[in-house]
Design a protein around this motif. Structure first.
Motif, PDB file in Angstrom:
ATOM      1  N   UNK A 150     -23.595  20.098  67.556  1.00  0.00           N
ATOM      2  CA  UNK A 150     -23.513  18.251  67.491  1.00  0.00           C
ATOM      3  C   UNK A 150     -22.246  17.611  67.214  1.00  0.00           C
ATOM      4  N   UNK A 151     -21.207  18.684  66.697  1.00  0.00           N
ATOM      5  CA  UNK A 151     -19.821  18.003  65.826  1.00  0.00           C
ATOM      6  C   UNK A 151     -18.892  18.154  66.844  1.00  0.00           C
ATOM      7  N   UNK A 152     -17.975  17.654  66.473  1.00  0.00           N
ATOM      8  CA  UNK A 152     -16.516  17.789  67.585  1.00  0.00           C
ATOM      9  C   UNK A 152     -15.505  16.673  66.620  1.00  0.00           C
ATOM     10  N   UNK A 153     -14.559  18.037  67.154  1.00  0.00           N
ATOM     11  CA  UNK A 153     -12.520  17.381  66.707  1.00  0.00           C
ATOM     12  C   UNK A 153     -12.096  17.589  67.477  1.00  0.00           C
ATOM     13  N   UNK A 154     -10.510  17.110  67.228  1.00  0.00           N
ATOM     14  CA  UNK A 154      -9.377  17.219  67.541  1.00  0.00           C
ATOM     15  C   UNK A 154      -8.747  18.202  67.130  1.00  0.00           C
ATOM     16  N   UNK A 155      -8.302  19.621  68.104  1.00  0.00           N
ATOM     17  CA  UNK A 155      -7.528  20.122  66.003  1.00  0.00           C
ATOM     18  C   UNK A 155      -5.506  19.956  67.226  1.00  0.00           C
ATOM     19  N   UNK A 156      -4.479  20.364  66.619  1.00  0.00           N
ATOM     20  CA  UNK A 156      -3.236  20.173  67.530  1.00  0.00           C
ATOM     21  C   UNK A 156      -2.713  21.266  67.489  1.00  0.00           C
ATOM     22  N   UNK A 193      -9.511  19.709  72.228  1.00  0.00           N
ATOM     23  CA  UNK A 193     -10.541  19.501  71.572  1.00  0.00           C
ATOM     24  C   UNK A 193     -11.877  20.089  71.639  1.00  0.00           C
ATOM     25  N   UNK A 194     -12.550  20.468  70.612  1.00  0.00           N
ATOM     26  CA  UNK A 194     -13.449  21.273  69.669  1.00  0.00           C
ATOM     27  C   UNK A 194     -14.868  21.591  69.965  1.00  0.00           C
ATOM     28  N   UNK A 195     -15.693  21.725  69.878  1.00  0.00           N
ATOM     29  CA  UNK A 195     -17.408  21.882  69.479  1.00  0.00           C
ATOM     30  C   UNK A 195     -17.543  22.483  68.364  1.00  0.00           C
ATOM     31  N   UNK A 196     -17.923  22.293  67.506  1.00  0.00           N
ATOM     32  CA  UNK A 196     -18.927  23.263  66.556  1.00  0.00           C
ATOM     33  C   UNK A 196     -19.660  24.117  66.909  1.00  0.00           C
ATOM     34  N   UNK A 197     -19.916  25.424  65.994  1.00  0.00           N
ATOM     35  CA  UNK A 197     -21.246  25.313  66.144  1.00  0.00           C
ATOM     36  C   UNK A 197     -21.060  27.024  65.010  1.00  0.00           C
ATOM     37  N   UNK A 232     -17.969  27.781  63.633  1.00  0.00           N
ATOM     38  CA  UNK A 232     -16.977  28.058  63.900  1.00  0.00           C
ATOM     39  C   UNK A 232     -16.455  26.970  64.704  1.00  0.00           C
ATOM     40  N   UNK A 233     -14.593  27.233  65.800  1.00  0.00           N
ATOM     41  CA  UNK A 233     -15.047  25.733  66.139  1.00  0.00           C
ATOM     42  C   UNK A 233     -14.609  26.797  67.589  1.00  0.00           C
ATOM     43  N   UNK A 234     -14.845  25.551  68.593  1.00  0.00           N
ATOM     44  CA  UNK A 234     -14.347  26.868  70.008  1.00  0.00           C
ATOM     45  C   UNK A 234     -14.129  25.489  70.885  1.00  0.00           C
TER      46      UNK A 234
END
Length: 175
Positions: free
Chosen positions: A151-157, A165-169, A129-131
């Motif tokens: 440890x993954x991150x992303x920038x979503x729109x 700014x999101x973190x992957x769990x 999931x992305x939080x």
């Protein structure tokens, strides 16, 4: 007392109402106030109506009903991120939202369990999931329920094209 059932197209307005209320409460201070104020129940209702009318394969949406009213929902299915789609055993929790008036009442747990059960039923063995980074309430909930930071991150729109700014769990779904 809460009942969990599969969502139906007729539930679209209720899902939209819960989502908008939840975003406005949970994301205050994490998103600009004007973005939160601009969230539209009718816009989200159209989105949910379309989704629920024709759920893609291996996708589920469930609702929590208390006193004959939908007070929460969750949806899950194959990953939306193209990089994660290659793993056919990986499912994603897309959303888990509760009406803020029902936070802290134990409704999130059965809703979470039900949507993860749907992922298992669809053949997924682990989930992601992305939080939203900084959403401490959600992070505490997910960590209590076996999710760990990948440890993954992303920038979503997001709405009005703001950066999210999101973190992957992630977590296992079996044994």
């Amino acid at each position: 007392m809460v009942d969990i059932r599969d969502a139906a197209p007729a539930d679209a307005r209720s899902l939209a109402t819960v989502q908008v209320a939840s975003w406005r409460a949970a994301y205050r201070g994490l998103m600009p106030d004007e973005v939160l104020a601009g969230l539209s129940v009718p816009d989200h209702e159209r989105l949910w109506s379309d989704r629920l009318a024709a759920l893609p394969p291996r996708t589920s949406a469930v609702v929590a009903v208390a006193a004959r009213r939908i007070v929460g929902f969750a949806s899950a299915g194959p990953p939306l991120d193209p990089g994660d789609r290659a793993d056919a055993t990986l499912g994603d929790l897309y959303a888990l939202y509760l009406d803020p008036d029902h936070w802290g009442r134990g409704i999130g747990e059965p809703l979470h369990a039900a949507v993860l059960d749907r992922l298992v039923t669809h053949g997924f063995t682990h989930a992601g999931l992305w939080v939203l980074d900084g959403n401490q309430r959600a992070l505490r909930f997910y960590h209590r329920h076996g999710w760990t930071d990948t440890g993954r991150t992303q920038i979503d729109r997001g709405p009005q094209d703001i950066e999210l700014h999101e973190r992957r769990l992630g977590r296992g779904l079996t044994g």
